[in-house]
Design an enzyme around this catalytic site. Structure first.
Site, mmCIF file in Angstrom:
data_model
loop_
_atom_site.group_PDB
_atom_site.id
_atom_site.type_symbol
_atom_site.label_atom_id
_atom_site.label_comp_id
_atom_site.label_asym_id
_atom_site.label_seq_id
_atom_site.Cartn_x
_atom_site.Cartn_y
_atom_site.Cartn_z
ATOM 1 N N LYS A 1 0.042 4.240 -0.201
ATOM 2 C CA LYS A 1 -0.601 5.421 0.410
ATOM 3 C C LYS A 1 -0.371 6.631 -0.516
ATOM 4 C CE LYS A 1 -0.104 3.161 4.815
ATOM 5 N NZ LYS A 1 0.022 3.238 6.260
ATOM 6 N N HIS B 1 -9.382 1.124 5.054
ATOM 7 C CA HIS B 1 -8.106 1.342 5.759
ATOM 8 C C HIS B 1 -8.352 2.278 6.940
ATOM 9 C CE1 HIS B 1 -4.019 2.473 6.702
ATOM 10 N NE2 HIS B 1 -3.635 1.417 6.009
ATOM 11 N N ASN C 1 0.859 -1.182 0.000
ATOM 12 C CA ASN C 1 0.000 0.000 0.000
ATOM 13 C C ASN C 1 0.892 1.227 0.000
ATOM 14 O OD1 ASN C 1 -1.781 2.060 0.494
ATOM 15 N ND2 ASN C 1 -2.367 1.376 2.554
ATOM 16 N N GLY D 1 2.995 2.191 10.843
ATOM 17 C CA GLY D 1 3.984 3.260 10.738
ATOM 18 C C GLY D 1 4.726 3.553 12.029
ATOM 19 N N GLU E 1 -5.017 -5.018 10.567
ATOM 20 C CA GLU E 1 -4.000 -3.991 10.781
ATOM 21 C C GLU E 1 -4.267 -3.260 12.092
ATOM 22 O OE1 GLU E 1 -2.131 -2.737 6.736
ATOM 23 O OE2 GLU E 1 -3.775 -1.393 7.213
ATOM 24 N N GLU F 1 -6.745 4.640 8.100
ATOM 25 C CA GLU F 1 -6.504 6.063 7.833
ATOM 26 C C GLU F 1 -7.730 6.702 7.207
ATOM 27 O OE1 GLU F 1 -2.874 5.517 5.632
ATOM 28 O OE2 GLU F 1 -1.838 4.937 7.482
ATOM 29 N N SER G 1 3.777 -2.226 10.214
ATOM 30 C CA SER G 1 5.224 -2.300 10.465
ATOM 31 C C SER G 1 5.845 -3.630 10.059
ATOM 32 C CB SER G 1 5.530 -1.984 11.939
ATOM 33 O OG SER G 1 5.202 -0.645 12.229
HETATM 34 P P1 13P Z 1 3.322 0.316 7.551
HETATM 35 O O1 13P Z 1 3.800 -0.970 6.948
HETATM 36 O O2 13P Z 1 4.060 1.526 7.049
HETATM 37 O O3 13P Z 1 3.252 0.235 9.050
HETATM 38 O O4 13P Z 1 1.803 0.525 7.048
HETATM 39 C C1 13P Z 1 0.906 -0.517 7.150
HETATM 40 C C2 13P Z 1 -0.336 -0.150 6.430
HETATM 41 O O5 13P Z 1 -1.077 0.714 6.833
HETATM 42 C C3 13P Z 1 -0.623 -0.868 5.167
HETATM 43 O O6 13P Z 1 -1.922 -0.636 4.748
#
Ligand code: 13P
Length: 248
Positions: free
Chosen positions: A11, A93, A9, A169, A163, A95, A208
């Site tokens: 983002k 997601h 992803n 992150g 997740e 976010e 992560s």
């Molecule tokens: P990270 O791997 O940067 O922690 O992000 C995970 C994520 O949100 C994938 O959708």
């Protein structure tokens, strides 16, 4: 046997030049036996799908609208994503749930719209740190699963990604026992709801995932792969994760 999946992803990152990575992954992992998916921002979908061609890398979007068309400025509909040549779309997601107030019902509608035009939604669920610390992780995640996943989903039409929000992150991951506990519970709920098809739905872990922890995570019960953020942005990081999945 569920086919393993490594999904990246990107983002709100990436550029046309960054799509070179698709060719690099395709040649390095032509025989991985895993599904490899790159989810770039919307403006790159068509170029990414062209670059991926019929090779081992598939392309996914990061969100879709629940309607096929209409007055929704800035949004993108599932059939539009399908038209780019993409095969997957991430829905729900954390976010987006957080920034845009997306509810489980909204995520379910988006996921159903995706399925309706042949895209496979990667439905994201996961608890906050407060919920985990309050001992509510499992009930929260199970309710998200129940309410975000459309009726009639099958192993071919749905992927679920667990997740934990606090692992995204941050460089922190749950213990392997905690991951196994969640994935086992999700698997049981999917089987209870969808019967034998529920056993075919892939369950990814996200948060992560890095080259250094991927093998341990992929060795965990009921983990069928990963949804990777930061470490999917370069072939140097993503490639060893795919290799760890192939070896698992
Ligand atoms: P990270 O791997 O940067 O922690 O992000 C995970 C994520 O949100 C994938 O959708």
């Amino acid at each position: 046997m569920r086919r393993k999946m490594a999904a990246g992803n990107w983002k709100m990152n990436g550029s046309v030049a960054g799509l070179d990575m698709i060719s690099a992954l395709a040649s390095a992992h032509s025989d991985s036996g895993c599904d490899i998916v790159i989810c770039p921002p919307a403006h790159l979908l068509m170029s990414a799908a062209k670059r991926a061609g019929t090779g081992p890398v598939a392309v996914g979007a990061q969100d879709c609208h629940a309607s096929d068309k209409g007055a929704h400025t800035g949004d993108i509909a599932a059939p539009m994503i399908a038209e780019t040549g993409a095969a997957y779309v991430i829905t729900g997601h954390s976010e987006r749930r957080e920034t845009y107030g997306e509810t489980d019902a909204a995520v379910r509608d988006k996921s159903a719209a995706a399925q309706g035009c042949g895209l496979v939604p990667i439905v994201c669920i996961g608890e906050s740190l407060e919920q985990r610390e309050a001992g509510e992780a499992l009930p929260v995640i199970r309710a998200q699963l129940e309410n975000s996943v459309p009726e009639g989903s099958t192993g071919a039409t749905l992927v679920v990604a667990y997740e934990p929000i606090w692992a995204i992150g941050t460089g922190k991951i749950p213990t392997l026992d905690q991951i196994a506990e969640v994935h086992t519970a999700l698997r049981a709920d999917l089987v209870a709801r969808f019967g034998p098809e529920g056993d075919k739905i892939r369950l990814l872990y996200g948060g992560s995932v890095k080259p250094g922890n991927a093998a341990d995570i992929f060795g965990t019960k009921d983990v069928d792969g990963a949804l990777v953020g930061g470490a999917s942005l370069t072939a140097d990081d993503f490639s060893p994760i795919i290799a760890a999945l192939t070896a698992s």
